[in-house]
Design a protein around this motif. Structure first.
Motif, PDB file in Angstrom:
ATOM      1  N   ASP A   1       0.831  -1.214   0.000  1.00  0.00           N
ATOM      2  CA  ASP A   1       0.000   0.000   0.000  1.00  0.00           C
ATOM      3  C   ASP A   1       0.861   1.257   0.000  1.00  0.00           C
ATOM      4  OD1 ASP A   1      -2.332   1.800   0.772  1.00  0.00           O
ATOM      5  OD2 ASP A   1      -1.132   1.946   2.595  1.00  0.00           O
ATOM      6  N   LEU A   2       1.809   1.321   0.949  1.00  0.00           N
ATOM      7  CA  LEU A   2       2.504   2.589   1.209  1.00  0.00           C
ATOM      8  C   LEU A   2       3.289   3.097  -0.002  1.00  0.00           C
ATOM      9  CD1 LEU A   2       3.661   1.752   4.819  1.00  0.00           C
ATOM     10  CD2 LEU A   2       2.156   3.640   4.194  1.00  0.00           C
ATOM     11  N   GLY A   3       4.003   2.188  -0.671  1.00  0.00           N
ATOM     12  CA  GLY A   3       4.816   2.596  -1.817  1.00  0.00           C
ATOM     13  C   GLY A   3       3.952   3.091  -2.964  1.00  0.00           C
ATOM     14  N   PRO A   4       3.006   2.243  -3.441  1.00  0.00           N
ATOM     15  CA  PRO A   4       2.155   2.699  -4.544  1.00  0.00           C
ATOM     16  C   PRO A   4       1.384   3.970  -4.193  1.00  0.00           C
ATOM     17  CG  PRO A   4       1.910   0.338  -4.231  1.00  0.00           C
ATOM     18  CD  PRO A   4       2.818   0.821  -3.135  1.00  0.00           C
ATOM     19  N   GLN A   5       0.858   4.038  -2.972  1.00  0.00           N
ATOM     20  CA  GLN A   5       0.082   5.225  -2.611  1.00  0.00           C
ATOM     21  C   GLN A   5       0.956   6.479  -2.613  1.00  0.00           C
ATOM     22  OE1 GLN A   5      -2.650   7.052   0.934  1.00  0.00           O
ATOM     23  NE2 GLN A   5      -2.086   4.930   1.122  1.00  0.00           N
ATOM     24  N   MET A   6       2.122   6.368  -1.975  1.00  0.00           N
ATOM     25  CA  MET A   6       3.037   7.503  -1.917  1.00  0.00           C
ATOM     26  C   MET A   6       3.423   7.949  -3.325  1.00  0.00           C
ATOM     27  SD  MET A   6       6.543   7.900  -2.452  1.00  0.00           S
ATOM     28  CE  MET A   6       7.147   6.240  -2.292  1.00  0.00           C
TER      29      MET A   6
ATOM     30  N   GLY B   1       8.416  -7.062   1.043  1.00  0.00           N
ATOM     31  CA  GLY B   1       7.196  -6.242   0.934  1.00  0.00           C
ATOM     32  C   GLY B   1       7.500  -4.757   0.841  1.00  0.00           C
ATOM     33  N   ARG B   2       8.381  -4.262   1.702  1.00  0.00           N
ATOM     34  CA  ARG B   2       8.673  -2.823   1.727  1.00  0.00           C
ATOM     35  C   ARG B   2       9.612  -2.398   0.598  1.00  0.00           C
ATOM     36  NH1 ARG B   2      10.278  -5.679   5.981  1.00  0.00           N
ATOM     37  NH2 ARG B   2      12.477  -5.852   6.528  1.00  0.00           N
ATOM     38  N   TYR B   3      10.032  -3.367  -0.197  1.00  0.00           N
ATOM     39  CA  TYR B   3      10.910  -3.081  -1.355  1.00  0.00           C
ATOM     40  C   TYR B   3      10.182  -3.425  -2.657  1.00  0.00           C
ATOM     41  CZ  TYR B   3      14.385  -2.938   2.325  1.00  0.00           C
ATOM     42  OH  TYR B   3      15.070  -2.610   3.470  1.00  0.00           O
ATOM     43  N   SER B   4       8.822  -3.521  -2.587  1.00  0.00           N
ATOM     44  CA  SER B   4       8.114  -4.157  -3.706  1.00  0.00           C
ATOM     45  C   SER B   4       7.446  -3.195  -4.673  1.00  0.00           C
ATOM     46  CB  SER B   4       7.075  -5.157  -3.164  1.00  0.00           C
ATOM     47  OG  SER B   4       6.084  -4.484  -2.420  1.00  0.00           O
ATOM     48  N   LEU B   5       7.572  -1.883  -4.469  1.00  0.00           N
ATOM     49  CA  LEU B   5       6.858  -1.007  -5.407  1.00  0.00           C
ATOM     50  C   LEU B   5       7.442  -1.064  -6.817  1.00  0.00           C
ATOM     51  CD1 LEU B   5       7.452   2.836  -4.892  1.00  0.00           C
ATOM     52  CD2 LEU B   5       9.123   1.103  -4.453  1.00  0.00           C
ATOM     53  N   TRP B   6       8.617  -1.675  -6.946  1.00  0.00           N
ATOM     54  CA  TRP B   6       9.253  -1.815  -8.271  1.00  0.00           C
ATOM     55  C   TRP B   6       8.710  -3.033  -9.023  1.00  0.00           C
ATOM     56  CZ3 TRP B   6      11.882   2.546  -7.897  1.00  0.00           C
ATOM     57  CH2 TRP B   6      12.364   2.922  -6.644  1.00  0.00           C
ATOM     58  N   SER B   7       7.943  -3.867  -8.329  1.00  0.00           N
ATOM     59  CA  SER B   7       7.429  -5.122  -8.902  1.00  0.00           C
ATOM     60  C   SER B   7       5.983  -4.917  -9.348  1.00  0.00           C
ATOM     61  CB  SER B   7       7.485  -6.221  -7.830  1.00  0.00           C
ATOM     62  OG  SER B   7       6.482  -5.974  -6.846  1.00  0.00           O
ATOM     63  N   ALA B   8       5.245  -6.020  -9.490  1.00  0.00           N
ATOM     64  CA  ALA B   8       3.827  -5.940  -9.849  1.00  0.00           C
ATOM     65  C   ALA B   8       3.037  -5.106  -8.845  1.00  0.00           C
ATOM     66  CB  ALA B   8       3.239  -7.347  -9.916  1.00  0.00           C
TER      67      ALA B   8
ATOM     68  N   GLY C   1       3.702  -2.359  -8.008  1.00  0.00           N
ATOM     69  CA  GLY C   1       3.714  -0.997  -8.563  1.00  0.00           C
ATOM     70  C   GLY C   1       2.665  -0.765  -9.648  1.00  0.00           C
ATOM     71  N   LEU C   2       1.806  -1.749  -9.908  1.00  0.00           N
ATOM     72  CA  LEU C   2       0.820  -1.579 -10.986  1.00  0.00           C
ATOM     73  C   LEU C   2      -0.010  -0.288 -10.856  1.00  0.00           C
ATOM     74  CD1 LEU C   2      -0.561  -2.564 -13.578  1.00  0.00           C
ATOM     75  CD2 LEU C   2      -2.010  -4.045 -12.180  1.00  0.00           C
ATOM     76  N   PRO C   3      -0.462   0.098  -9.651  1.00  0.00           N
ATOM     77  CA  PRO C   3      -1.203   1.362  -9.581  1.00  0.00           C
ATOM     78  C   PRO C   3      -0.373   2.547 -10.100  1.00  0.00           C
ATOM     79  CG  PRO C   3      -1.319   0.216  -7.467  1.00  0.00           C
ATOM     80  CD  PRO C   3      -0.374  -0.563  -8.330  1.00  0.00           C
ATOM     81  N   ILE C   4       0.934   2.488  -9.874  1.00  0.00           N
ATOM     82  CA  ILE C   4       1.799   3.589 -10.343  1.00  0.00           C
ATOM     83  C   ILE C   4       1.823   3.577 -11.873  1.00  0.00           C
ATOM     84  CG2 ILE C   4       4.076   4.672 -10.150  1.00  0.00           C
ATOM     85  CD1 ILE C   4       4.583   2.836  -7.687  1.00  0.00           C
ATOM     86  N   ALA C   5       1.966   2.371 -12.435  1.00  0.00           N
ATOM     87  CA  ALA C   5       1.999   2.258 -13.901  1.00  0.00           C
ATOM     88  C   ALA C   5       0.656   2.684 -14.502  1.00  0.00           C
ATOM     89  CB  ALA C   5       2.340   0.825 -14.297  1.00  0.00           C
ATOM     90  N   LEU C   6      -0.436   2.359 -13.820  1.00  0.00           N
ATOM     91  CA  LEU C   6      -1.748   2.795 -14.309  1.00  0.00           C
ATOM     92  C   LEU C   6      -1.848   4.315 -14.257  1.00  0.00           C
ATOM     93  CD1 LEU C   6      -4.002   0.137 -12.563  1.00  0.00           C
ATOM     94  CD2 LEU C   6      -3.861   0.534 -15.021  1.00  0.00           C
ATOM     95  N   ALA C   7      -1.255   4.897 -13.241  1.00  0.00           N
ATOM     96  CA  ALA C   7      -1.350   6.349 -13.068  1.00  0.00           C
ATOM     97  C   ALA C   7      -0.460   7.102 -14.049  1.00  0.00           C
ATOM     98  CB  ALA C   7      -0.987   6.722 -11.628  1.00  0.00           C
TER      99      ALA C   7
END
Ligand code: F6P
Length: 506
Positions: free
Chosen positions: A141-146, A248-255, A257-263
């Protein structure tokens, strides 16, 4: 494996250094006596500049810190991480989030990225999907949201992003209230696909979807997980996977991160990976003395173990970075909040500080009083972005002026014999400068922070990549939940039993 910091000779030298000059170090004197101080303590890194000169450190101390890093085997430990050695020994796992942003990643990693980005582009082009709801917690949550908030300027119009993490049904109910199933995409983000909060929210979202007439789960639900089987059993067939070597806390670079890619789109996401990769290369190859994450991680050790500062405050002077402190809290405190070394032996020194913060200038009107005049010293980290992405007159100059002035005021102080208006000064800060807030700069900054946390964790001799400390509460909550219905208090301590009785539904 690294050598614990307290078993090196540099550790003793640093204690003597602290006793002779570190404790009473005065920044104002240091600037007066050394015309080259800014140059010595400035560090350029990919997409990022850092002024470290307002920290309670001099060249001699930093030299001892580099010696400490060498004696601890920091470089070998770093290389072991990049080489995929199982440095997460308590879970017997490699730590390879850096591979996710490497152009030389394995074909499997590259293909998974391509598939996720193709899906993101497809959904971006699908104008019937107006709302994306990410259901996940912690690193899911935290990575994609941030990052979605940080990249607001680049977010495609026509899509709204919602993040539901808390098991508190008020959160999900509040989001669902404004949604229509045919226009909504739910992303169920969970590395393990077992986390109680996420599973509870996912189930409720699925029930809501079906009850509201939603038909096509494959189109409206996607799972981001390493546990593809569990996602399938849950009824989700659209899945983007990743691997157990991504924490988990290093995972925004993985799948995840999909919300980031959508954004921000595939190109934006690739930009973020590229920024992070540039920082990985810097960390991997720059000499210790010109290595930004290393210099910061060593300073963190100096502050925590010699000055004994217990907290650090983050002050991003950009409102889009408002979730950055929360993200960094998990990154640093879940990684380095440990009391035993890698062999399970108790530590005799402090580890992770408490991280906290709010965007400037808001913090100035809340807790900066304490930072300037309180009895405790809190090192501060300012983040300033040179170029604004709005054209409102005057705002950005005011914002930047405040940021620079706060760092200045903390250091220079102000003498007042009356006491109440006395500012002691000599309060340390680090100042980060981005030219713009872009996917590349954000990626580089986050990777820098990961490596800085790695550095202090390596010196402390701990496993920065497990998180056993979150387990006990989860287990006890499972025991308490049925008791809330039954009212059974057998075997509980008196306080827990009393609270249970008080909160038992009437
Ligand atoms: O409880 C802590 C934790 O395990 C974090 O490390 C992790 O980021 C979070 O829970 C969510 O886990 P998952 O992605 O498996 O749902």
């Amino acid at each position: 494996m690294s050598t614990r910091c307290d078993r090196t000779s540099a550790w003793g030298s640093l204690q003597s250094q602290y006793d002779t000059s570190g404790r009473d170090f005065d920044l104002r004197e240091a600037f007066k006596n050394d015309a080259t101080r800014v140059a010595s303590f400035s560090q350029e890194a990919p997409f990022l500049f850092a002024d470290l000169s307002k920290n309670l450190v001099d060249v001699a101390t930093e030299k001892l810190l580099f010696e400490l890093a060498r004696e601890c085997g920091l470089e070998a430990h770093r290389d072991a991480m990049f080489a995929g050695k199982h440095i997460n020994s308590t879970e017997d796992r490699a730590v390879l989030h850096t591979l996710l942003r490497s152009p030389d990643a394995t074909p499997e990693v590259l293909q998974t990225l391509d598939a996720m980005l193709a899906y993101a582009e497809h959904v971006r082009g699908d104008h019937t999907i107006t709302d994306v709801v990410n259901i996940g917690i912690g690193g899911s949550d935290l990575g994609p949201q941030m990052a979605v908030l940080a990249m607001a300027e680049f977010v495609a119009p026509g899509k709204r992003f919602h993040f539901v993490s808390n098991v508190d049904g008020h959160e999900l109910a509040g989001v669902l209230r404004d949604l229509a199933p045919e226009h909504t995409l739910f992303l169920i983000a969970s590395k393990t696909f077992t986390t109680a909060e996420t599973m509870t929210n996912a189930l409720s979202a699925k029930r809501w979807f079906e009850r509201a007439g939603g038909l096509d789960i494959a189109r409206h639900f996607a799972a981001l997980t390493t546990n593809v089987e569990a996602a399938k059993a849950f009824g989700i067939t659209t899945t983007f996977g990743f691997w157990d070597w991504v924490g988990g806390r290093y995972s925004l670079w993985s799948a995840i991160g999909l919300p980031i890619a959508l954004a921000i789109g595939a190109e934006g996401f690739r930009g973020m990976l590229a920024g992070a990769h540039a920082m990985d290369e810097h960390f991997r190859t720059a000499p210790l003395a010109q290595n930004l994450p290393v210099r910061l991680g060593l300073l963190d050790v100096w502050y925590r173990n010699f000055h004994r500062f217990t907290t650090r405050s983050i002050a991003p002077y950009h409102s889009a970075l408002k979730r950055l402190p929360a993200y960094l809290q998990q990154l640093e405190m879940e990684s380095n909040g440990k009391q035993v070394d890698i062999d399970g032996q108790s530590l005799t020194y402090g580890t992770s500080p408490v991280l906290w913060g709010e965007p400037g200038t808001n913090g100035q009107h809340a807790y900066f009083q304490m930072l300037h005049q309180g009895t405790d010293v809190t090192p501060l980290e300012f983040i300033a972005v040179r170029d604004a992405s709005h054209d409102l007159e005057g705002h950005h100059a005011k914002l930047l002026a405040n940021c620079i002035a706060q760092a200045q005021a903390l250091m220079v102080g102000q003498h007042d014999a009356g006491g109440h208006k006395n500012f002691p000064g000599n309060r340390p800060s680090t100042f980060f400068v981005f030219e713009t807030l872009s996917p590349e700069t954000l990626g580089a900054f986050l990777a820098m922070y990961e490596h800085r946390v790695f550095t202090s964790g390596a010196l402390w001799g701990i496993n920065s990549f497990d998180q056993w400390g979150v387990e006990l509460g989860k287990v006890l909550a499972k025991d308490i939940e049925p008791r809330l219905a039954s009212g059974a208090t057998d075997g509980l301590d008196a306080s827990t039993a009393g609270l249970l009785v008080r909160l038992k539904p009437a």
